[in-house]
Design a protein around this motif. Structure first.
Motif, PDB file in Angstrom:
ATOM      1  N   ALA A   1     -21.261 -57.791 -37.737  1.00 12.56           N
ATOM      2  CA  ALA A   1     -21.859 -56.792 -38.500  1.00 12.56           C
ATOM      3  C   ALA A   1     -23.344 -57.026 -38.565  1.00 12.56           C
ATOM      4  CB  ALA A   1     -21.376 -57.204 -39.937  1.00 12.56           C
ATOM      5  N   VAL A   2     -23.933 -58.314 -38.626  1.00 10.64           N
ATOM      6  CA  VAL A   2     -25.259 -58.628 -38.595  1.00 10.64           C
ATOM      7  C   VAL A   2     -25.996 -57.878 -37.332  1.00 10.64           C
ATOM      8  CG1 VAL A   2     -27.156 -60.218 -38.691  1.00 10.64           C
ATOM      9  CG2 VAL A   2     -25.146 -60.623 -40.302  1.00 10.64           C
ATOM     10  N   GLN A   3     -25.190 -58.301 -36.162  1.00 14.01           N
ATOM     11  CA  GLN A   3     -25.901 -57.815 -35.033  1.00 14.01           C
ATOM     12  C   GLN A   3     -25.825 -56.426 -34.641  1.00 14.01           C
ATOM     13  OE1 GLN A   3     -27.289 -59.446 -32.517  1.00 14.01           O
ATOM     14  NE2 GLN A   3     -27.633 -57.442 -31.440  1.00 14.01           N
ATOM     15  N   ARG A   4     -24.555 -55.569 -35.568  1.00 16.60           N
ATOM     16  CA  ARG A   4     -24.721 -54.188 -35.484  1.00 16.60           C
ATOM     17  C   ARG A   4     -25.939 -53.482 -36.331  1.00 16.60           C
ATOM     18  NH1 ARG A   4     -18.494 -51.614 -35.464  1.00 16.60           N
ATOM     19  NH2 ARG A   4     -17.670 -53.045 -34.057  1.00 16.60           N
ATOM     20  N   ALA A   5     -26.004 -54.196 -37.623  1.00 21.23           N
ATOM     21  CA  ALA A   5     -27.277 -53.648 -38.337  1.00 21.23           C
ATOM     22  C   ALA A   5     -28.719 -53.926 -37.874  1.00 21.23           C
ATOM     23  CB  ALA A   5     -27.048 -54.583 -39.639  1.00 21.23           C
ATOM     24  N   LYS A   6     -28.787 -54.861 -37.122  1.00 26.27           N
ATOM     25  CA  LYS A   6     -30.012 -55.103 -36.273  1.00 26.27           C
ATOM     26  C   LYS A   6     -30.199 -54.059 -34.982  1.00 26.27           C
ATOM     27  CE  LYS A   6     -30.616 -60.120 -37.246  1.00 26.27           C
ATOM     28  NZ  LYS A   6     -30.753 -61.352 -36.449  1.00 26.27           N
ATOM     29  N   GLU A   7     -29.220 -53.692 -34.436  1.00 24.96           N
ATOM     30  CA  GLU A   7     -29.130 -52.728 -33.234  1.00 24.96           C
ATOM     31  C   GLU A   7     -29.416 -51.500 -33.806  1.00 24.96           C
ATOM     32  OE1 GLU A   7     -25.495 -53.316 -31.186  1.00 24.96           O
ATOM     33  OE2 GLU A   7     -26.228 -55.027 -30.305  1.00 24.96           O
ATOM     34  N   TYR A   8     -28.920 -51.027 -35.094  1.00 24.67           N
ATOM     35  CA  TYR A   8     -29.224 -49.639 -35.405  1.00 24.67           C
ATOM     36  C   TYR A   8     -30.689 -49.776 -36.274  1.00 24.67           C
ATOM     37  CZ  TYR A   8     -24.319 -48.148 -35.360  1.00 24.67           C
ATOM     38  OH  TYR A   8     -22.926 -47.869 -35.148  1.00 24.67           O
ATOM     39  N   ALA A   9     -31.121 -50.831 -36.796  1.00 23.00           N
ATOM     40  CA  ALA A   9     -32.616 -50.775 -37.436  1.00 23.00           C
ATOM     41  C   ALA A   9     -33.222 -50.693 -36.150  1.00 23.00           C
ATOM     42  CB  ALA A   9     -32.492 -51.943 -38.030  1.00 23.00           C
ATOM     43  N   GLU A  10     -33.148 -51.323 -34.959  1.00 22.57           N
ATOM     44  CA  GLU A  10     -33.822 -51.320 -33.676  1.00 22.57           C
ATOM     45  C   GLU A  10     -34.194 -49.829 -33.223  1.00 22.57           C
ATOM     46  OE1 GLU A  10     -34.263 -53.508 -29.583  1.00 22.57           O
ATOM     47  OE2 GLU A  10     -32.693 -54.201 -30.776  1.00 22.57           O
ATOM     48  N   ALA A  11     -32.918 -48.967 -33.261  1.00 17.42           N
ATOM     49  CA  ALA A  11     -32.990 -47.697 -32.797  1.00 17.42           C
ATOM     50  C   ALA A  11     -33.997 -47.037 -33.649  1.00 17.42           C
ATOM     51  CB  ALA A  11     -31.381 -47.180 -32.857  1.00 17.42           C
ATOM     52  N   LEU A  12     -34.191 -47.270 -34.812  1.00 17.35           N
ATOM     53  CA  LEU A  12     -35.146 -46.720 -35.495  1.00 17.35           C
ATOM     54  C   LEU A  12     -36.518 -47.120 -35.600  1.00 17.35           C
ATOM     55  CD1 LEU A  12     -32.814 -46.066 -38.809  1.00 17.35           C
ATOM     56  CD2 LEU A  12     -33.577 -44.137 -37.219  1.00 17.35           C
ATOM     57  N   ASP A  13     -36.716 -48.226 -34.659  1.00 14.30           N
ATOM     58  CA  ASP A  13     -37.968 -48.968 -34.662  1.00 14.30           C
ATOM     59  C   ASP A  13     -38.456 -49.592 -35.719  1.00 14.30           C
ATOM     60  OD1 ASP A  13     -40.055 -49.985 -33.163  1.00 14.30           O
ATOM     61  OD2 ASP A  13     -41.432 -48.233 -33.772  1.00 14.30           O
ATOM     62  N   THR A  14     -37.398 -50.243 -36.580  1.00 18.00           N
ATOM     63  CA  THR A  14     -37.730 -50.958 -37.858  1.00 18.00           C
ATOM     64  C   THR A  14     -36.916 -52.340 -37.937  1.00 18.00           C
ATOM     65  OG1 THR A  14     -37.934 -50.691 -40.145  1.00 18.00           O
ATOM     66  CG2 THR A  14     -35.887 -49.609 -39.268  1.00 18.00           C
ATOM     67  N   THR A  15     -36.617 -52.991 -38.820  1.00 14.80           N
ATOM     68  CA  THR A  15     -35.879 -54.128 -39.083  1.00 14.80           C
ATOM     69  C   THR A  15     -35.012 -54.248 -40.248  1.00 14.80           C
ATOM     70  OG1 THR A  15     -37.816 -55.256 -39.983  1.00 14.80           O
ATOM     71  CG2 THR A  15     -37.477 -55.541 -37.544  1.00 14.80           C
ATOM     72  N   VAL A  16     -34.079 -54.795 -40.337  1.00 18.34           N
ATOM     73  CA  VAL A  16     -33.240 -55.155 -41.392  1.00 18.34           C
ATOM     74  C   VAL A  16     -34.001 -56.130 -42.534  1.00 18.34           C
ATOM     75  CG1 VAL A  16     -31.057 -56.277 -42.533  1.00 18.34           C
ATOM     76  CG2 VAL A  16     -31.164 -55.068 -40.298  1.00 18.34           C
ATOM     77  N   ALA A  17     -33.751 -55.596 -43.735  1.00 18.29           N
ATOM     78  CA  ALA A  17     -34.694 -56.235 -44.745  1.00 18.29           C
ATOM     79  C   ALA A  17     -33.640 -57.284 -45.697  1.00 18.29           C
ATOM     80  CB  ALA A  17     -35.183 -55.077 -45.536  1.00 18.29           C
ATOM     81  N   ALA A  18     -32.777 -56.752 -46.121  1.00 19.64           N
ATOM     82  CA  ALA A  18     -31.769 -57.530 -47.182  1.00 19.64           C
ATOM     83  C   ALA A  18     -30.491 -57.288 -47.010  1.00 19.64           C
ATOM     84  CB  ALA A  18     -32.256 -57.518 -48.436  1.00 19.64           C
ATOM     85  N   LEU A  19     -29.352 -58.153 -47.350  1.00 16.84           N
ATOM     86  CA  LEU A  19     -28.085 -57.912 -47.345  1.00 16.84           C
ATOM     87  C   LEU A  19     -27.747 -57.570 -48.923  1.00 16.84           C
ATOM     88  CD1 LEU A  19     -25.002 -58.116 -46.302  1.00 16.84           C
ATOM     89  CD2 LEU A  19     -25.154 -60.497 -46.867  1.00 16.84           C
ATOM     90  N   LEU A  20     -26.905 -56.345 -48.998  1.00 13.11           N
ATOM     91  CA  LEU A  20     -26.600 -56.074 -50.653  1.00 13.11           C
ATOM     92  C   LEU A  20     -25.222 -56.195 -50.708  1.00 13.11           C
ATOM     93  CD1 LEU A  20     -28.187 -52.647 -50.716  1.00 13.11           C
ATOM     94  CD2 LEU A  20     -29.190 -54.675 -51.697  1.00 13.11           C
ATOM     95  N   GLU A  21     -24.405 -56.050 -49.800  1.00 10.04           N
ATOM     96  CA  GLU A  21     -22.971 -56.352 -50.100  1.00 10.04           C
ATOM     97  C   GLU A  21     -22.223 -56.788 -48.692  1.00 10.04           C
ATOM     98  OE1 GLU A  21     -20.420 -53.978 -52.850  1.00 10.04           O
ATOM     99  OE2 GLU A  21     -19.679 -53.178 -50.802  1.00 10.04           O
ATOM    100  N   LEU A  22     -21.264 -57.655 -48.940  1.00 11.52           N
ATOM    101  CA  LEU A  22     -20.299 -58.051 -47.819  1.00 11.52           C
ATOM    102  C   LEU A  22     -19.003 -58.243 -48.427  1.00 11.52           C
ATOM    103  CD1 LEU A  22     -20.287 -59.107 -44.901  1.00 11.52           C
ATOM    104  CD2 LEU A  22     -20.338 -61.520 -45.715  1.00 11.52           C
ATOM    105  N   ALA A  23     -17.965 -57.231 -47.877  1.00 20.25           N
ATOM    106  CA  ALA A  23     -16.593 -57.166 -48.189  1.00 20.25           C
ATOM    107  C   ALA A  23     -15.612 -57.581 -46.834  1.00 20.25           C
ATOM    108  CB  ALA A  23     -16.440 -55.985 -48.749  1.00 20.25           C
TER     109      ALA A  23
END
Length: 233
Positions: free
Chosen positions: A152-174
């Motif tokens: 999940a963390v890796q996917r989030a980073k890849e999506y953020a990278e596609a937008l030329d930005t970075t992940v800031a914080a985790l809000l929820e994990l289920a």
């Protein structure tokens, strides 16, 4: 009243990113379970009960004779049922039917084939199984969950990278996965059922069954929500 720094929804300053993390492991089983059904039939209630008790004791003694190879043996339901014939005033007991259900759990699979064959060779004894499982406390479950989180963390980073930005914080994990393991895909999942009559004419014991452990698929799945640093679109 304090306003949280990261609200549980997206904003232009903190866009919300929701992803799913998955992991699937294929591992060898840790235990095998077999179900043993002992039966007795007779016209006399006491004789039927005595036969059932004797066969139940024989089956339990045989299972326990395998020592540490058997992790647990337990007794389930017991029944002694009269079967009636005729109706009305002519109704009478034709025969009695008794059953005892046992469950054995083994950790030594080399002894499994021999034990199941010897049990099935007993009088009026049925064997179901084996069912291959992991223990609830197996470290495999932990490894699968951790891999799902990392995915999940890796996917989030890849999506953020596609937008030329970075992940800031985790809000929820289920945790969204269905608990438990399942047999490997493509393998017949039905239990082996067999019952051998006692060898009255043969003096030698039957050849042990060759039972190969069935690999198990363990799946973990999580849903995660992150905020991202504002991308430049």
């Amino acid at each position: 009243m304090t306003t949280p720094h990261n609200p549980p929804y997206g904003t232009p300053d903190a866009p919300l990113l929701t992803v799913r993390g998955e992991a699937e492991l294929e591992v060898d089983p840790e235990i095998a379970r077999i179900a043993i059904t002992v039966t007795a039939r007779g016209k006399d209630r006491r004789t039927t009960l005595d036969d059932l008790t004797r066969r139940n004791t024989t089956a339990i003694d045989l299972v326990k004779s395998y020592g540490d190879a058997v992790e647990d043996v337990s007794t389930g339901a017991l029944s002694l049922t009269p079967e009636l014939t005729g109706r009305g005033r002519g109704e009478r007991v034709r025969t009695y039917h008794g059953t005892v259900h046992l469950t054995a759990q083994l950790t030594d699979f080399t002894a499994l084939g021999e034990l199941t064959t010897r049990l099935a060779d007993l009088d009026l004894t049925r064997i179901d199984g084996p069912w291959w499982e992991l223990r609830p406390t197996s470290p495999v479950h932990r490894r699968a969950r951790q891999q799902a989180v990392r995915d999940a963390v890796q996917r989030a980073k890849e999506y953020a990278e596609a937008l030329d930005t970075t992940v800031a914080a985790l809000l929820e994990l289920a945790d969204t996965a269905t608990p438990g393991g399942r047999p490997r895909a493509g393998v017949d999942r039905r239990a082996v059922r067999f019952s051998l009559a006692a060898a009255e004419t043969e003096s030698t014991a039957p050849e042990p069954l060759d039972l190969e452990p069935q690999r198990i698929q363990i799946r973990a799945e999580v849903s995660a929500q992150f905020t991202m640093n504002p991308p430049r679109l």
